[in-house]
Each structure stands twice: as C-alpha cells, then as structure tokens.
Write an enzyme that holds these catalytic residues in place. Structure first.
Site, mmCIF file in Angstrom:
data_model
loop_
_atom_site.group_PDB
_atom_site.id
_atom_site.type_symbol
_atom_site.label_atom_id
_atom_site.label_comp_id
_atom_site.label_asym_id
_atom_site.label_seq_id
_atom_site.Cartn_x
_atom_site.Cartn_y
_atom_site.Cartn_z
ATOM 1 N N ASP A 82 0.918 -1.451 0.068
ATOM 2 C CA ASP A 82 0.082 -0.043 0.042
ATOM 3 C C ASP A 82 0.960 1.194 -0.042
ATOM 4 O OD1 ASP A 82 -2.070 2.077 0.179
ATOM 5 O OD2 ASP A 82 -2.769 1.043 2.180
ATOM 6 N N HIS A 83 0.637 2.137 -0.993
ATOM 7 C CA HIS A 83 1.438 3.293 -0.920
ATOM 8 C C HIS A 83 2.762 3.076 -0.979
ATOM 9 C CE1 HIS A 83 -2.299 6.146 -1.091
ATOM 10 N NE2 HIS A 83 -2.693 5.242 -0.263
ATOM 11 N N GLU A 179 -1.805 -0.419 -9.460
ATOM 12 C CA GLU A 179 -2.714 0.756 -9.255
ATOM 13 C C GLU A 179 -1.957 2.088 -9.086
ATOM 14 O OE1 GLU A 179 -5.723 0.363 -6.307
ATOM 15 O OE2 GLU A 179 -5.223 2.129 -5.193
ATOM 16 N N LYS A 221 -10.525 9.242 8.462
ATOM 17 C CA LYS A 221 -10.439 7.573 8.896
ATOM 18 C C LYS A 221 -11.517 7.198 9.704
ATOM 19 C CE LYS A 221 -6.361 6.938 7.190
ATOM 20 N NZ LYS A 221 -5.923 5.728 6.351
ATOM 21 N N HIS A 261 -10.234 5.059 -2.346
ATOM 22 C CA HIS A 261 -9.349 5.180 -1.150
ATOM 23 C C HIS A 261 -10.594 5.791 0.002
ATOM 24 C CE1 HIS A 261 -5.218 4.585 -2.866
ATOM 25 N NE2 HIS A 261 -5.938 4.004 -3.618
#
Length: 420
Positions: A82-83, A179, A221, A261
C-alpha cells in the site's frame, strides 16, 4: 490482458494490522459469494503501518495464505503493498502481488518542458472539443489547458512509470497488479484531467488495473463521508465514463476500474457507488473497507473482563498521547477534543457503553466519532502492548471474529456490492 494476474471485477481492500483477522475478513467474502456476488479480498498494509507495529509484509502473507487454506477459498486474493515508492518498495517485493504506486509527492512538481511539449504534440485529440460518451456536455480545451494539466501530473505519472519498471525488473511482467494513486492532490480531477492522466499512463506503458482519483469531500479515517453526496455521485459516474472511454482510446487494460480510497465506513456514498457501477457494468475496488482494528477493540470490550480492561487501557494511552498519534494523520481526521471523554470516565464504563461509543452505528446516540477516530489512529498503543494485546485477541477470538465479519459483510459488502 490475457496473460498475467488479473484483478476481478469487485475487490475489497482490507487491513489487518496485527495479522490476526484474515479468516474473519475472508469469511465476509465467502458470505458475499453465497449471496451471489464474487468479491475478492486484497489485504493492504502500508510501510508506515508496518514500521509503527514492527511487522513485516511477509507476516501478512503468512496470515492471508493460512486463511485461504482454512476456508478453502479457491478464488483470487491479493496482497497490496500500500502506497509504496522506490524508497519503500523492496521489503514488499516477495510477499506482495498488488502494488499501489504512490506518486503524491510528485503531483504538482513541474515536468521537463520538453516532455510536456512532446506529450501535448502526441495527443491532438485532447485539444479542442473533447467528447466523452455518457457525459452529456462536451469539454472545450486548448493547448494552454492541456499543457497546464500535463505540468501538474506528468512528472507523477513518469514517477509511476519508474516504479512500475522497477517492479517488472524484480518480479516479472504480469506477476502483479498495478494501481496508481492520484487522490492526494488539492482538488478533484475533472473528466478531462483524468483523461489526460490516463493518456500519460498509457504513454508510460503502465498496464494499470485500478486508479484512485481524488473526489470531493472529506474521507476521514473510520467515519462517514463528509461532503456533498450529489457532487460525489456526479464525479464518480463521470470518472466511470472517462475510464470506459480511455480504455478504448488508449488501449489500457479492459478491466481497469476505479479505486475508492475510502478511509473506511463511507456509508453515505455506498449507494452512489453501487448504482454507478451497476449502470456502467463496471468494476470497483473499495479500498480500506471496514476498520478491522477497531472491530478488534469492540470485540475485546464486548467480551468483558481482561478484554474490556485492555480496550480501556488503549483509550487511556491514546488520550495521553493524542497529539503524537494524530500528527501523521492530521489531514484525514477531524477530532473535537471537547467530545473526547476523560479516561477516568471511560474506566467506569460497561462493555455496552464502550462498544456503543466506538461502533459505527449512527442510530445510536452514544456513538462518538471523535472517540472512534482517536482510537483509529491509536493502534500504536496496542502495538506497544505486544504479546499481551495479541494474546487477548486469541483468547477472545470468537467474539472478535464475529464483529470483524459482520462489520465487513453487513456494513460494506452488502451496500456496495449487493445494493442492500
């Protein structure tokens, strides 16, 4: 796209910070299959989370593989680095087969003037009247506009190209899903801007299977969407139309789909996502759906006894270190300090009081979004507890797993993928 790994139409990004809930998460995907829709899991965990917890991506792989074996899951599943960028990617190379190329730092950095001029010259179709089928209004552009958009995004796409080619060199072509994340920018991309970005991605020969654009509103979040749902709906459907057009125009993978996201729990926009995807016959990757770490805390609190004590201790420590815990997430949380109960008060709570404040049930007057967001970023506290926290999870596995599975299936899979 006939060769290599292929991301199915519907996929669900799930985090498992302490590598204990993969079976419970996968159980929700099994339930989706029983209800008639294939939703495949993509376990995602960022470099930052691994660093805070002191874990390795290989542990996520072990847990995911064990869950797949235990539940006899025969459909695809993936592990998302991720990222990542070139500085952080290496530790993810072996265990992961899905890479979110994070180019946020490069968005807005001017590209080489020659590269920008060459891009504009290569794409005369982007200058003048641009018609995207299924978007009513044609777009009017000129050379100055396309140049400005290329200036903002081209360097970021070139950076994604470097990361992608590094991955090909290390893992081999077709051995992973790519992605590109474009959501960390100042304002949502218009359909024409997204089209320009996709043209640049095609030029870089990155066979992306998902793209994460920026949407209007706040994606904090673990709490609901804050923003104009009608505006989000328009942006989402416009993006679906743009992707469908770009796939045909630029030869991008035909299964290319939107990645949202979400930061989890964006209940207000789930109907718009479901309806848009259904209308276009498109796929979607719902990333960070369901905050599993909070469901662990809810399960521990529900179990009572030592579990409830640990849940209270986590809150007391998070409250004491709120500034430090919140700092890395400042742009994706909105906590009202006045709404945070004092630890002394929480220490007197019953299981029901704790779970009512934490569980994301907007119909419950006791639900407290500030309490929830502070605990969301407070996983570092549990990480410092080490074995004591993990043993509590294991001792209360049944109640924790029930909360994890129910949350994912009822609050996320059903509204997004089943439209219920």
């Amino acid at each position: 796209m006939s060769e290599g790994l292929r991301l199915p139409k519907f996929s669900l990004g799930v985090g498992d910070r302490f590598a204990h809930q993969a079976k419970a998460q996968l159980a929700a995907c099994v339930m989706a299959g029983e209800a008639g829709v294939e939703v495949v899991p993509v376990w995602n965990k960022s470099n930052r989370e691994h660093t805070i917890i002191g874990s390795e991506p290989s542990q996520t792989r072990v847990e995911a593989d064990a869950a797949v074996k235990a539940l006899q899951w025969t459909k695809p599943y993936f592990l998302d680095a991720d990222h990542i960028n070139l500085k952080t990617v290496d530790r993810f190379l072996t265990p992961c087969d899905f890479f979110t190329l994070d180019v946020a730092e490069m968005i807005g950095q001017p590209a080489d003037a020659k590269d920008v001029a060459a891009f504009v010259a290569r794409h005369p179709e982007l200058v003048g009247t641009v018609t995207i089928p299924q978007i009513n209004q044609p777009f009017k552009t000129d050379v100055a506009f396309v140049t400005a958009v290329a200036n903002k995004f081209l360097a970021a796409v070139q950076d994604a190209g470097k990361i992608y080619r590094y991955l090909v060199e290390k893992k081999g072509e077709g051995k992973f899903i790519a992605e590109v994340s474009m959501d960390e920018t100042d304002s949502p991309q218009t359909p024409v801007e997204l089209l320009i970005i996709l043209a640049a991605i095609a030029d870089e020969k990155i066979p992306i299977q998902t793209i994460a654009p920026k949407f209007t509103g706040r994606f904090n979040k673990g709490v609901d969407y804050v923003g104009d749902v009608a505006q989000f709906t328009k942006e989402f459907t416009d993006d679906l139309a743009t992707i469908a057009f770009a796939v045909k125009r630029y030869g991008l993978p035909e299964n290319l789909k939107l990645s949202v996201h979400s930061g989890s729990d964006k209940f207000s926009i789930y109907k718009a996502i479901h309806d848009g995807v259904k209308k276009f016959g498109a796929g979607v990757h719902m990333k960070t759906a369901g905050t599993t770490w909070l469901e662990e805390l809810i399960g521990l609190a529900e179990a009572g006894g030592t579990g409830l004590e640990i849940a209270k201790e986590v809150y007391a420590e998070a409250f004491a270190h709120a500034e430090e815990l919140c700092a890395p997430y400042a742009t994706v949380i909105d906590i009202d300090p006045a709404k945070l109960p004092k630890p002394e008060e929480v220490n007197g709570w019953t299981s029901a009081q704790y779970t009512s404040a934490l569980r994301h049930d907007q119909g419950n007057k006791a639900y407290n979004p500030s309490f929830r967001q502070l605990l969301h970023v407070g996983f570092k506290v549990a990480a410092k507890m080490g074995d004591r926290y993990l043993k509590a999870l294991e001792a209360n596995e049944e109640v924790v797993a029930r909360n994890v599975t129910t949350n994912l299936y009822e609050r996320h899979i059903k509204p997004v993928f089943l439209g219920k």
